[in-house]
Write a protein that holds these residues in place. Structure first.
Motif, PDB file in Angstrom:
ATOM      1  N   ASP A   1      45.308  47.953  47.688  1.00  0.00           N
ATOM      2  CA  ASP A   1      44.868  46.739  47.542  1.00  0.00           C
ATOM      3  C   ASP A   1      43.486  46.641  47.229  1.00  0.00           C
ATOM      4  O   ASP A   1      42.971  45.852  46.481  1.00  0.00           O
ATOM      5  N   VAL A   2      42.846  47.639  48.077  1.00  0.00           N
ATOM      6  CA  VAL A   2      41.207  47.598  47.585  1.00  0.00           C
ATOM      7  C   VAL A   2      41.084  47.897  46.185  1.00  0.00           C
ATOM      8  O   VAL A   2      39.997  47.704  45.506  1.00  0.00           O
ATOM      9  N   ASP A   3      41.710  48.926  45.736  1.00  0.00           N
ATOM     10  CA  ASP A   3      41.619  49.418  44.337  1.00  0.00           C
ATOM     11  C   ASP A   3      41.912  48.348  43.200  1.00  0.00           C
ATOM     12  O   ASP A   3      40.833  48.093  42.273  1.00  0.00           O
ATOM     13  N   HIS A   4      42.787  47.510  43.562  1.00  0.00           N
ATOM     14  CA  HIS A   4      43.119  46.388  42.589  1.00  0.00           C
ATOM     15  C   HIS A   4      42.069  45.432  42.789  1.00  0.00           C
ATOM     16  O   HIS A   4      41.661  45.027  41.752  1.00  0.00           O
ATOM     17  N   ARG A   5      41.823  44.971  44.012  1.00  0.00           N
ATOM     18  CA  ARG A   5      40.487  44.180  44.029  1.00  0.00           C
ATOM     19  C   ARG A   5      39.353  44.576  43.515  1.00  0.00           C
ATOM     20  O   ARG A   5      38.353  43.664  42.917  1.00  0.00           O
ATOM     21  N   ASN A   6      38.875  45.944  43.858  1.00  0.00           N
ATOM     22  CA  ASN A   6      37.748  46.288  43.027  1.00  0.00           C
ATOM     23  C   ASN A   6      37.784  46.263  41.628  1.00  0.00           C
ATOM     24  O   ASN A   6      36.813  46.147  41.116  1.00  0.00           O
ATOM     25  N   ASP A   7      39.051  46.608  40.990  1.00  0.00           N
ATOM     26  CA  ASP A   7      38.979  46.650  39.598  1.00  0.00           C
ATOM     27  C   ASP A   7      38.790  45.217  39.164  1.00  0.00           C
ATOM     28  O   ASP A   7      38.150  44.891  38.071  1.00  0.00           O
ATOM     29  N   ALA A   8      39.129  44.293  39.905  1.00  0.00           N
ATOM     30  CA  ALA A   8      38.796  42.620  39.325  1.00  0.00           C
ATOM     31  C   ALA A   8      37.315  42.313  39.645  1.00  0.00           C
ATOM     32  O   ALA A   8      36.777  41.340  38.891  1.00  0.00           O
ATOM     33  N   VAL A   9      36.585  42.619  40.926  1.00  0.00           N
ATOM     34  CA  VAL A   9      35.483  42.041  41.410  1.00  0.00           C
ATOM     35  C   VAL A   9      34.101  42.966  41.349  1.00  0.00           C
ATOM     36  O   VAL A   9      33.187  42.377  41.639  1.00  0.00           O
ATOM     37  N   ILE A  10      34.565  44.248  41.136  1.00  0.00           N
ATOM     38  CA  ILE A  10      33.463  45.237  41.393  1.00  0.00           C
ATOM     39  C   ILE A  10      32.827  45.786  39.950  1.00  0.00           C
ATOM     40  O   ILE A  10      33.770  46.263  39.215  1.00  0.00           O
ATOM     41  N   ASP A  11      31.554  45.697  39.522  1.00  0.00           N
ATOM     42  CA  ASP A  11      31.294  46.238  38.426  1.00  0.00           C
ATOM     43  C   ASP A  11      31.207  47.740  38.204  1.00  0.00           C
ATOM     44  O   ASP A  11      30.580  48.384  39.121  1.00  0.00           O
ATOM     45  N   PRO A  12      32.017  48.351  37.356  1.00  0.00           N
ATOM     46  CA  PRO A  12      32.253  49.788  37.452  1.00  0.00           C
ATOM     47  C   PRO A  12      31.068  50.459  37.415  1.00  0.00           C
ATOM     48  O   PRO A  12      30.949  51.855  37.804  1.00  0.00           O
ATOM     49  N   LEU A  13      29.845  50.137  36.783  1.00  0.00           N
ATOM     50  CA  LEU A  13      28.937  50.960  36.491  1.00  0.00           C
ATOM     51  C   LEU A  13      27.883  51.197  37.892  1.00  0.00           C
ATOM     52  O   LEU A  13      27.414  52.191  38.197  1.00  0.00           O
ATOM     53  N   THR A  14      27.894  49.957  38.566  1.00  0.00           N
ATOM     54  CA  THR A  14      26.693  49.744  39.561  1.00  0.00           C
ATOM     55  C   THR A  14      27.277  49.594  40.796  1.00  0.00           C
ATOM     56  O   THR A  14      26.728  49.609  41.908  1.00  0.00           O
ATOM     57  N   SER A  15      28.744  49.269  40.898  1.00  0.00           N
ATOM     58  CA  SER A  15      29.446  49.228  42.255  1.00  0.00           C
ATOM     59  C   SER A  15      28.851  47.919  42.712  1.00  0.00           C
ATOM     60  O   SER A  15      29.265  47.880  43.954  1.00  0.00           O
ATOM     61  N   MET A  16      28.251  47.112  41.870  1.00  0.00           N
ATOM     62  CA  MET A  16      27.991  45.607  42.623  1.00  0.00           C
ATOM     63  C   MET A  16      29.047  44.695  42.249  1.00  0.00           C
ATOM     64  O   MET A  16      29.903  44.969  41.483  1.00  0.00           O
ATOM     65  N   LEU A  17      29.045  43.511  42.972  1.00  0.00           N
ATOM     66  CA  LEU A  17      30.059  42.447  42.733  1.00  0.00           C
ATOM     67  C   LEU A  17      29.915  42.076  41.220  1.00  0.00           C
ATOM     68  O   LEU A  17      28.735  42.035  40.700  1.00  0.00           O
ATOM     69  N   ASN A  18      30.910  41.522  40.596  1.00  0.00           N
ATOM     70  CA  ASN A  18      30.547  41.059  39.386  1.00  0.00           C
ATOM     71  C   ASN A  18      31.143  39.468  39.344  1.00  0.00           C
ATOM     72  O   ASN A  18      30.941  38.759  40.301  1.00  0.00           O
ATOM     73  N   ARG A  19      31.046  38.773  38.123  1.00  0.00           N
ATOM     74  CA  ARG A  19      31.056  37.412  37.966  1.00  0.00           C
ATOM     75  C   ARG A  19      32.438  36.931  38.574  1.00  0.00           C
ATOM     76  O   ARG A  19      32.512  35.734  38.980  1.00  0.00           O
ATOM     77  N   ASN A  20      33.438  37.784  38.437  1.00  0.00           N
ATOM     78  CA  ASN A  20      34.727  37.206  38.937  1.00  0.00           C
ATOM     79  C   ASN A  20      34.445  36.931  40.491  1.00  0.00           C
ATOM     80  O   ASN A  20      35.340  36.250  40.967  1.00  0.00           O
TER      81      ASN A  20
END
Length: 362
Positions: free
Chosen positions: A180-199
C-alpha cells in the motif's frame, strides 16, 4: 522543537520527516476504525461477562481512553510518535491484564494480543514493528508462564497457536502495508526529492481548511523557487541540478516543524504549508530557509532561493487565494533581485522581509 519553528528533531521511531508525516496521516485514518475495533471487543466482553468476569471491561476502557488522549491533535505535537507508541504499548499491557484476569493461558482472549500488531506497520518502520512484536511476545509469555505455568506445561497448544497467530499477522500486515505504501508513494511522492507532490496537496488542503475552521487559526503558504536554476543545469549538467534539488529538499524538510509539509510543485519550485502560522511567523521561517540555503554549499555550488509568503485569516483558509498571494509575492521577490523574502499582506500589498541572521531566528 518549539511549536513556532525550529529544526526537525529525528527520533528512533521517525528518523525522517516523511516518517512522521506518514504516522500522523495514518493516525487520522485509523482513529474511526480503532473506535469500531474497541467497540467490537467491548461487545464480546459484555456478552461473555457472565463466564469471564465483568472486570475485564476496565482495562479495555483504559486502553480506549489512552489512545483518545495520546492521538488527539497528534499533528500539533513536536514528537507525536512518542505518545502514540506509549498508547500502543498501554493497549498491549491492558489486553494482557484482561486476559490474565479471565483465565491467563486458558483465556479465550489470549489471541487478542495479535490485534494491536495489525496497526504497527501502518505507523512505523520495520524497527518499530520488530520492537512492538517483541513487547507482545513478552506479554504473551508473561501471561502464559506467570499466571498458570502448570496449565501451559500440561497443554502448550494455546501458547503455540497464539504465538503463531502473532507471527502470521505481523508478516501479512507488513507485506500488505508495504504494498500500500509503495503504491501511495508512487502517486504522491516526487521520485527525485522524496517530497510530496501536487497529487498529495489537494487532500491536505481540504483537511487544513476544516482544521482552520475548528481551531480558528490561520494557515500560511510559502512558495519558493531556486534562483537561476537553468544556469546550474546548463553549466554543470542535469545530474548536478538533480543533486542540488535533492539536497535542497532535505534541508527544507529539516528546518520545518513536525506538522508542516513541503511539496515539490515541479522543476525548481517548492511549496510549504504551515498550519497555525500567520504571515509574520511564516516570513520568519522563510527567512531562516533563505539563510540556510545561502550559507550551504550544495554540490559545491553557491545556491540561493527566493520566497513568497501568504497567510489566511484566522479560521478561514482559502488555498487558492493564499497561494495566489504567495505566488505574487514570489514574483515580486524575483524582480527585487532574488535571494530574498517577500510577504503578501491582508491588503494584497507585498512587503519585504529583512533577511535575519540564522542564529537570531527560531
Amino acid at each position: 522543537m518549539s511549536g513556532s519553528g525550529g529544526t526537525y528533531e529525528a527520533s528512533w521511531l521517525c528518523p525522517e520527516p516523511r516518517d512522521r508525516a506518514r504516522l500522523i496521516d495514518m493516525e487520522r485514518r485509523l482513529r474511526p476504525v480503532r473506535n469500531l475495533a474497541f467497540g467490537a471487543l467491548g461487545v464480546a466482553l459484555v456478552a461473555s461477562g457472565h463466564w469471564v468476569g465483568w472486570w475485564t471491561l476496565l482495562p479495555l476502557v483504559v486502553a480506549a481512553i489512552a489512545f483518545m488522549v495520546m492521538g488527539r491533535r497528534a499533528e500539533d505535537r513536536a514528537r507525536p510518535e512518542l505518545g502514540i507508541a506509549l498508547a500502543w504499548v498501554a493497549s498491549v499491557v491492558l489486553i494482557a491484564v484482561s486476559v490474565s484476569l479471565s483465565g491467563g493461558p486458558k483465556s479465550p482472549g489470549l489471541p487478542w494480543l495479535a490485534i494491536p500488531i495489525v496497526t504497527l506497520p501502518a505507523r512505523f518502520r520495520l524497527r518499530g514493528v520488530v520492537a512492538g512484536v517483541a513487547i507482545t511476545v513478552v506479554a504473551l509469555l508473561a501471561i502464559a508462564l506467570g499466571v498458570n505455568a502448570g496449565a501451559v506445561i500440561d497443554n502448550p497448544s494455546g501458547l503455540i497457536f497464539s504465538f503463531a497467530l502473532i507471527m502470521a499477522v505481523t508478516c501479512l500486515s507488513v507485506a500488505l502495508m508495504r504494498s500500500d505504501v509503495d503504491h501511495r508513494n508512487d502517486a504522491v511522492i516526487d521520485p527525485l526529492t522524496s517530497m510530496l507532490n501536487r497529487n498529495a496537496l489537494a487532500t491536505r488542503v481540504a483537511e487544513l481548511a476544516q482544521q482552520a475552521r475548528v481551531s480558528r487559526q490561520p494557515v500560511a503558504v510559502i512558495v519558493a523557487d531556486v534562483d537561476r536554476f537553468k544556469a546550474i543545469n546548463d553549466g554543470h549538467g542535469h545530474s548536478v541540478g538533480d543533486a542540488v534539488l535533492r539536497d535542497l529538499a532535505y534541508r527544507i524538510r529539516a528546518e520545518l516543524r513536525a506538522y508542516d509539509l513541503a511539496y515539490r510543485l515541479g522543476g525548481e519550485e517548492f511549496l510549504i504549508l504551515l498550519p497555525g502560522a500567520d504571515a509574520d511567523a511564516a516570513a520568519e521561517i522563510a527567512s531562516r530557509l533563505r539563510s540556510v540555503v545561502q550559507e550551504a554549499k550544495l554540490c559545491g555550488l553557491s545556491v540561493t532561493m527566493s520566497f513568497g509568503v501568504g497567510a489566511s485569516r484566522e479560521g478561514l483558509f482559502d488555498y487558492d487565494e493564499v497561494f495566489e498571494a504567495a505566488d505574487q509575492a514570489l514574483y515580486v521577490a524575483k524582480h527585487a533581485g532574488r535571494n530574498c523574502v517577500r510577504v503578501a499582506g491582508a491588503d494584497g500589498l507585498v512587503s519585504a522581509q529583512a533577511p535575519a541572521p540564522l542564529a537570531a531566528v527560531g
